[in-house]
Design a protein around this motif. Structure first.
Motif, PDB file in Angstrom:
ATOM      1  N   PRO A  20      52.802  52.353  42.290  1.00 18.59           N
ATOM      2  CA  PRO A  20      51.486  51.926  42.789  1.00 18.59           C
ATOM      3  C   PRO A  20      50.562  51.351  41.709  1.00 18.59           C
ATOM      4  N   ALA A  21      49.911  50.238  42.051  1.00 19.94           N
ATOM      5  CA  ALA A  21      48.985  49.576  41.132  1.00 19.94           C
ATOM      6  C   ALA A  21      47.860  50.510  40.723  1.00 19.94           C
ATOM      7  N   ALA A  22      47.385  51.317  41.667  1.00 21.24           N
ATOM      8  CA  ALA A  22      46.257  52.206  41.389  1.00 21.24           C
ATOM      9  C   ALA A  22      46.608  53.262  40.349  1.00 21.24           C
ATOM     10  N   LEU A  23      47.903  53.536  40.195  1.00 21.35           N
ATOM     11  CA  LEU A  23      48.337  54.535  39.221  1.00 21.35           C
ATOM     12  C   LEU A  23      48.811  53.873  37.931  1.00 21.35           C
ATOM     13  N   ASN A  56      43.429  59.768  36.064  1.00 20.04           N
ATOM     14  CA  ASN A  56      43.472  58.377  35.611  1.00 20.04           C
ATOM     15  C   ASN A  56      42.193  58.002  34.863  1.00 20.04           C
ATOM     16  N   ALA A  57      41.054  58.506  35.354  1.00 18.81           N
ATOM     17  CA  ALA A  57      39.776  58.188  34.699  1.00 18.81           C
ATOM     18  C   ALA A  57      39.707  58.829  33.313  1.00 18.81           C
ATOM     19  N   MET A  58      40.181  60.073  33.202  1.00 21.44           N
ATOM     20  CA  MET A  58      40.133  60.759  31.905  1.00 21.44           C
ATOM     21  C   MET A  58      41.065  60.100  30.894  1.00 21.44           C
ATOM     22  N   LEU A  59      42.161  59.512  31.404  1.00 21.70           N
ATOM     23  CA  LEU A  59      43.115  58.864  30.495  1.00 21.70           C
ATOM     24  C   LEU A  59      42.748  57.404  30.216  1.00 21.70           C
ATOM     25  N   GLY A  60      41.867  56.840  31.043  1.00 17.88           N
ATOM     26  CA  GLY A  60      41.513  55.436  30.856  1.00 17.88           C
ATOM     27  C   GLY A  60      42.547  54.480  31.404  1.00 17.88           C
ATOM     28  N   VAL A  61      43.208  54.871  32.502  1.00 20.44           N
ATOM     29  CA  VAL A  61      44.181  53.977  33.131  1.00 20.44           C
ATOM     30  C   VAL A  61      43.429  52.808  33.779  1.00 20.44           C
ATOM     31  N   VAL A  62      43.932  51.602  33.562  1.00 18.47           N
ATOM     32  CA  VAL A  62      43.352  50.423  34.210  1.00 18.47           C
ATOM     33  C   VAL A  62      44.215  50.103  35.429  1.00 18.47           C
ATOM     34  N   PRO A  63      43.674  50.265  36.655  1.00 16.42           N
ATOM     35  CA  PRO A  63      44.487  49.921  37.834  1.00 16.42           C
ATOM     36  C   PRO A  63      44.898  48.452  37.774  1.00 16.42           C
ATOM     37  N   ASP A  64      46.084  48.139  38.335  1.00 13.28           N
ATOM     38  CA  ASP A  64      46.600  46.784  38.160  1.00 13.28           C
ATOM     39  C   ASP A  64      45.747  45.729  38.880  1.00 13.28           C
ATOM     40  N   SER A  66      42.504  45.700  38.753  1.00 16.04           N
ATOM     41  CA  SER A  66      41.164  45.808  38.181  1.00 16.04           C
ATOM     42  C   SER A  66      41.174  45.328  36.738  1.00 16.04           C
ATOM     43  N   ASP A  67      39.976  44.996  36.235  1.00  8.93           N
ATOM     44  CA  ASP A  67      39.863  44.601  34.829  1.00  8.93           C
ATOM     45  C   ASP A  67      39.338  45.741  33.984  1.00  8.93           C
ATOM     46  N   ASP A  68      38.914  46.814  34.644  1.00  6.87           N
ATOM     47  CA  ASP A  68      38.245  47.870  33.907  1.00  6.87           C
ATOM     48  C   ASP A  68      38.954  49.209  34.111  1.00  6.87           C
ATOM     49  N   ARG A  84      28.805  58.392  37.314  1.00  3.05           N
ATOM     50  CA  ARG A  84      30.097  57.714  37.270  1.00  3.05           C
ATOM     51  C   ARG A  84      30.721  58.028  35.912  1.00  3.05           C
ATOM     52  N   LEU A  85      31.920  58.555  35.929  1.00  2.00           N
ATOM     53  CA  LEU A  85      32.566  58.981  34.693  1.00  2.00           C
ATOM     54  C   LEU A  85      33.822  58.157  34.429  1.00  2.00           C
ATOM     55  N   SER A  86      34.002  57.774  33.176  1.00  2.00           N
ATOM     56  CA  SER A  86      35.266  57.172  32.756  1.00  2.00           C
ATOM     57  C   SER A  86      35.429  57.491  31.279  1.00  2.00           C
ATOM     58  N   VAL A  87      36.564  57.084  30.677  1.00  2.00           N
ATOM     59  CA  VAL A  87      36.711  57.344  29.245  1.00  2.00           C
ATOM     60  C   VAL A  87      35.710  56.544  28.436  1.00  2.00           C
TER      61      VAL A  87
END
Ligand code: ZN
Length: 497
Positions: A20-23, A56-64, A66-68, A84-87
């Motif tokens: 999955p792109a989201a992962l 995914n947010a804690m690891l900073g994964v960029v969904p396929d 998305s640009d961010d 809103r939380l991200s790395v």
């Protein structure tokens, strides 16, 4: 043959993501599903993606798509506002009124905005509504310190397991195209189809729903029960808390692993999925007809890789070492793991590893920033150290809180009631202040930063400040000792009087 949909046999060509792109999956394949059946699985995948979005947010994964980097919404305990939380950053999602006061001709408000863009948008909205806003001072950027942040997610459930089954099924179709269309896995595909149809209906995955019951839901539930009948009424996929048979470590840090294969000895068609190298699932696709060859295909996926070709590592072998032992009760393993704490253990161990990685990254960044120290005069050097620590102030605050909470736990029962309010006040939050802290908590933070700054300076001069040492000083070991000496000094002094 390979160009037909494994569900309906019509022409394939949807070009869906194999993982999955989201992962963080980057590869697509046009030979597995038709557009209808690819889209049919999207709600199921969305359910799984939601379940792991905080990881995914804690690891900073960029969904396929998305640009961010992935971010999640959570609630800040002290202000009650959404963040809103991200790395990369944490920010409030809406403007916040810090204080307001009625004056002769209107209201004086002290406000905070997530960004300058949000400020400008708010000003434009007020103007459009005919409200006259006069900025009394130029906007300034301030850090805001978060307390506990709440983000709840359920994990697993019938749809989570269904999504795991679908993802692994897609890899089976890619690695064993003929087998996936042979009819030997038809009952498994019928199961993933049925759970995917449930996921398309609101509350089909068991989430609460305030609206009226959807009549389609009952039909979809019955179809799902019917699809489970050949499997003894249980989904052919389960949580796996056993040691994984393939001892080869994942090729990537926090890598996912999908394993699919056939064991010719009894025809078992098996699959495994490991998320973040930590959360394991097993499944049985069915039984291969006579003449199958023993073969296993293992694919490791790097969720942090931005693009191919170094995002996956595929290994083929002629063994069936990863075959699965089908549990008598597929839910028994999970039930046992919940009651003996090993399911919690899986998640807390994963979170601990993610936190260690984040600390390592912070240490590397600080090390690079501090490299200029040797070229600076004494005073500029001190300023540099302070600036670098200010950039990690939330982390320093967390160390101070950790130290104080641990100190509290060591106090004898007779002094605890007298000291507890002071200790808690030392890091208390105040959402009506600009930085989110009480003046006393701001002072504690300043003490902690000062103590760490002195230690960093001493270590630089002694030539021992490498990345490892910085990580120690910014973590719950030597750093906590340094911070502890500084922030506990006033209490210890009071106690000895
Ligand atoms: Zn189809």
């Amino acid at each position: 043959m390979a160009n037909t949909c494994i569900v309906c046999g019509q022409a394939a060509g949807s070009g869906e993501h194999v993982f999955p792109a989201a992962l963080g999956g980057r590869r697509t394949n046009k030979n597995i599903y038709c557009t209808t059946h690819d889209n049919g699985y999207s709600s199921l995948v969305a359910d799984l993606a939601n379940q792991v979005d905080v990881l995914n947010a804690m690891l900073g994964v960029v969904p396929d798509h998305s640009d961010d980097v992935k971010s999640v919404l959570a609630r800040d305990d002290s202000s009650g506002e959404e963040v809103r939380l991200s790395v990369k950053e944490s920010s409030f999602t809406s403007p916040r009124v810090i204080s307001q006061e009625l004056v002769a001709n209107g209201v004086v408000m002290n406000m905070s905005f997530p960004s300058r863009q949000a400020l400008n948008q708010w000003l434009a909205e007020q103007k459009a509504n005919g409200i006259d806003v006069t900025p009394l001072q130029k906007a300034q950027e301030h850090p805001y310190y978060l307390g506990a942040v709440h983000h709840q997610r359920r994990f697993g459930g019938p749809c989570g397991l269904g999504a795991v089954a679908y993802v692994t099924q897609t890899f089976l179709a890619q690695a064993f195209p003929a087998l996936a269309r042979s009819g030997d896995v038809a009952q498994f595909i019928a199961y993933t189809q049925a759970i995917a149809k449930l996921a398309q209906i609101s509350s089909g995955c068991g989430e609460p729903n305030d609206g009226p019951a959807n009549p389609r839901l009952e039909t979809a539930r019955q179809a799902f029960e019917a699809a489970l009948a050949p499997w003894g009424g249980q989904a052919p996929v389960w949580w796996d808390f056993d040691i994984q048979p393939d001892a080869a470590p994942n090729a990537f840090e926090f890598g996912h692993r999908v394993t699919v294969g056939v064991d010719a000895s009894d025809g078992q068609i098996f699959g495994r999925l490991s998320l973040f190298s930590s959360i394991h699932f097993g499944m049985r696709f069915g039984t291969a007809s006579a003449g199958a060859e023993t073969k296993t295909v293992t694919v490791d996926i790097d969720p942090m890789a931005a693009r191919p070709p170094n995002d996956i590592k595929k290994v083929e072998s002629a063994s069936a070492i990863a075959r699965v032992a089908v549990p008598k009760q597929p839910t028994a393993g999970l039930a046992a793991a919940i009651s003996n704490g090993s399911q919690d253990g899986v998640f807390s161990e994963l979170l601990r590893k993610i936190e260690a990685r984040s600390l390592g990254k912070a240490a590397a960044k600080m090390h690079a920033e501090l490299a200029a120290y040797s070229t600076l005069a004494e005073f500029e050097g001190e300023q540099l150290i302070s600036r670098v620590l200010e950039g990690q102030a939330q982390r320093v605050l967390n160390i101070a809180k950790w130290v104080l909470q641990n100190f509290k736990a060591t106090l004898p029962a007779e002094v605890l009631p007298g000291l507890q309010p002071t200790i808690d006040a030392m890091t208390a939050h105040d959402p009506s202040s600009t930085n989110g802290l009480t003046p006393m908590a701001s002072a504690t933070l300043a003490l902690a930063i000062g103590a760490l700054a002195a230690q960093l300076r001493e270590d630089i001069k002694a030539g021992r400040l490498d990345e490892h040492r910085i990580a120690e000083l910014m973590g719950e070991g030597p750093g906590a000792a340094v911070v502890g000496r500084a922030v506990l000094a006033p209490i210890v002094q009071a106690l000895s009087q």
